[in-house]
Design a protein around this motif. Structure first.
Motif, short mmCIF file in Angstrom:
data_model
loop_
_atom_site.label_atom_id
_atom_site.label_comp_id
_atom_site.label_asym_id
_atom_site.label_seq_id
_atom_site.Cartn_x
_atom_site.Cartn_y
_atom_site.Cartn_z
N ASN A 76 44.49 35.99 48.71
CA ASN A 76 45.67 35.48 49.43
C ASN A 76 46.16 36.46 50.48
O ASN A 76 47.37 36.61 50.70
N GLY A 77 45.22 37.17 51.10
CA GLY A 77 45.58 38.09 52.17
C GLY A 77 45.97 39.47 51.71
O GLY A 77 46.26 40.35 52.54
N PHE A 78 45.97 39.71 50.39
CA PHE A 78 46.37 41.04 49.90
C PHE A 78 45.34 42.10 50.27
O PHE A 78 45.69 43.24 50.55
N VAL A 79 44.06 41.73 50.28
CA VAL A 79 43.00 42.65 50.69
C VAL A 79 42.47 42.18 52.04
O VAL A 79 42.02 41.04 52.18
N ASN A 266 37.34 53.55 42.99
CA ASN A 266 37.93 53.88 41.69
C ASN A 266 39.44 53.68 41.66
O ASN A 266 40.03 53.47 40.59
N GLN A 267 40.10 53.74 42.83
CA GLN A 267 41.55 53.56 42.89
C GLN A 267 41.97 52.11 42.97
O GLN A 267 43.15 51.78 42.78
N LEU A 268 41.02 51.21 43.21
CA LEU A 268 41.36 49.79 43.31
C LEU A 268 41.68 49.22 41.94
O LEU A 268 41.05 49.59 40.94
N PRO A 269 42.63 48.30 41.86
CA PRO A 269 42.91 47.62 40.58
C PRO A 269 41.65 46.89 40.10
O PRO A 269 40.84 46.42 40.91
N GLU A 270 41.48 46.77 38.81
CA GLU A 270 40.28 46.15 38.24
C GLU A 270 40.10 44.72 38.72
O GLU A 270 38.97 44.28 38.97
N ASP A 271 41.19 43.98 38.84
CA ASP A 271 41.07 42.59 39.28
C ASP A 271 40.55 42.52 40.72
O ASP A 271 39.76 41.63 41.06
N ILE A 272 40.98 43.46 41.54
CA ILE A 272 40.51 43.50 42.93
C ILE A 272 39.04 43.90 42.96
O ILE A 272 38.24 43.35 43.73
N GLN A 273 38.66 44.85 42.13
CA GLN A 273 37.26 45.24 42.04
C GLN A 273 36.40 44.03 41.68
O GLN A 273 35.31 43.84 42.24
N ILE A 275 37.01 40.82 42.15
CA ILE A 275 36.94 39.87 43.27
C ILE A 275 35.97 40.37 44.33
O ILE A 275 35.14 39.61 44.84
N ILE A 276 36.05 41.64 44.64
CA ILE A 276 35.16 42.22 45.66
C ILE A 276 33.71 42.12 45.22
O ILE A 276 32.83 41.71 45.99
N GLN A 277 33.42 42.50 43.96
CA GLN A 277 32.03 42.49 43.51
C GLN A 277 31.48 41.07 43.40
O GLN A 277 30.34 40.80 43.79
N GLU A 278 32.29 40.15 42.87
CA GLU A 278 31.83 38.77 42.75
C GLU A 278 31.59 38.15 44.13
O GLU A 278 30.62 37.42 44.33
#
Length: 348
Positions: A76-79, A266-273, A275-278
């Motif tokens: 939603n535009g956060f990243v 490593n500093q990114l929140p797990e949920d953001i990690q 989303i990025i990896q998927e």
């Protein structure tokens, strides 16, 4: 317009603010973030600067834009992934240093460039080591490939995915390249890899590892008279318009490893990690198909332009090339041992 150095300085100020914010957010659940992230200022969003040196209509360029769009949509535009193509921020050869220093957060260098960090990556450059990109991915998923990726992690890089460009072809402005002796005296632009350099030395050619974005001018000014590249790169940069002969050889693979700065990851929140990896996994599948399509289209374009003489390497000619290039394998084994070579598909 700000020049690249002024732009980096301005963005770095935001970076310091983001670091503090990300430390705080790392303990938060993504569901607690504001839903309307488009209303957040640049300082409040996570900004990922993705630098690459090729055109926007290449497999890498298209995949980078697709990745950025999907990540923005799914957060939603956060990243916000800001893509800088054509070496706008950093020239060829500068990106990896900028990444590890934290000046940018993502790059997708050619595997040959990774040899400046982990020399063993040059195994991918060995001539005729792979018949297709599927074999490359299977190799990287095997024991030796995982070792190569782990060595990158130890050096401060977080691998996210492997993107294709395709297999390289030979072009030059002097003569058709059919037999190994035809290379004698030619001046090739190559990527910085001792394996690639050794390959052309064995064939009697000289080499220079200039930036990819300099290739057109080098050929135009006749400072170089030959180069190797994939069809998508040859066509997107109009290199074929400056060359008289093309040999369809498929002698070497050109692919990319998409990397993120390890500390930033490593500093990114797990949920953001997640989303990025998927998203990266999804885009990678799309990119592989798109790379094949673009190279097929590039081949058809040079076939129909009637502007360059094309020779398709026969199996007999390919064998002569392989025989002439056997010393390249021995030199690699002398430097890094034979295990990386023994694991290649052709040796199984």
């Amino acid at each position: 317009m700000l020049n690249p150095h002024e732009l980096i300085t301005a963005l770095t100020v935001y970076g310091f603010i983001l670091v503090g914010m990300m430390i705080f957010l790392s303990g938060c659940d993504i569901k607690k973030y504001p839903m309307d992230h488009e209303q957040l200022s640049a300082e409040e969003r996570i900004v990922i600067r993705f630098s690459h040196i090729v055109g926007e209509n290449t497999p890498k360029g298209l995949a980078a834009r697709k990745f950025a769009s999907l990540v923005k949509e799914r957060t939603n535009g956060f990243v916000e992934v800001q893509v800088f193509p054509n070496g706008y921020l950093y020239r060829d050869g500068e990106e990896l240093e900028a990444l590890v220093q934290g000046d940018i957060q993502m790059v997708a260098p050619a595997m040959s460039k990774l040899s400046t960090i982990v020399p063993e990556w040059e195994v991918i450059d060995l001539p005729f080591a792979f018949q297709n990109s599927k074999e490359v991915r299977e190799y990287l998923e095997g024991e030796k490939g995982k070792s190569l990726l782990h060595l990158l992690e130890k050096s401060g890089y977080h691998p996210l995915g492997v993107w294709d460009n395709g297999f390289k072809q030979m072009t030059n402005s002097i003569r058709p390249l059919v037999n190994p002796d035809d290379f004698i005296g030619l001046k090739f632009r190559i990527m910085p890899s001792s394996v690639i350099q050794n390959q052309f030395q064995q064939l009697g050619a000289t080499t220079h590892s200039n930036s990819f974005n300099e290739v057109y001018k080098l050929l135009e000014k006749k400072q170089m008279n030959a180069q190797e590249n994939t069809f998508s790169n040859i066509v997107s940069k109009h290199l074929y318009s400056l060359q008289d002969y093309l040999t369809v050889s498929n002698h070497g693979y050109l692919g990319y490893v998409v990397l993120m700065n390890q500390d930033f990851w490593n500093q990114l929140p797990e949920d953001i990690q997640s989303i990025i990896q998927e998203t990266m996994d999804e885009v990678t599948k799309w990119e592989i198909e798109r790379a094949e399509q673009l190279n097929d289209e590039g081949l058809r374009e040079v076939e129909t332009c009637n502007c360059i003489d094309i020779h398709y390497l026969t199996e007999e000619e390919k064998q002569r090339w392989e025989d002439a290039l056997r010393p390249v394998y021995k030199n690699f084994a002398d430097r890094f041992g034979a295990d990386y070579i023994k694991s290649l598909p052709k040796n199984k």
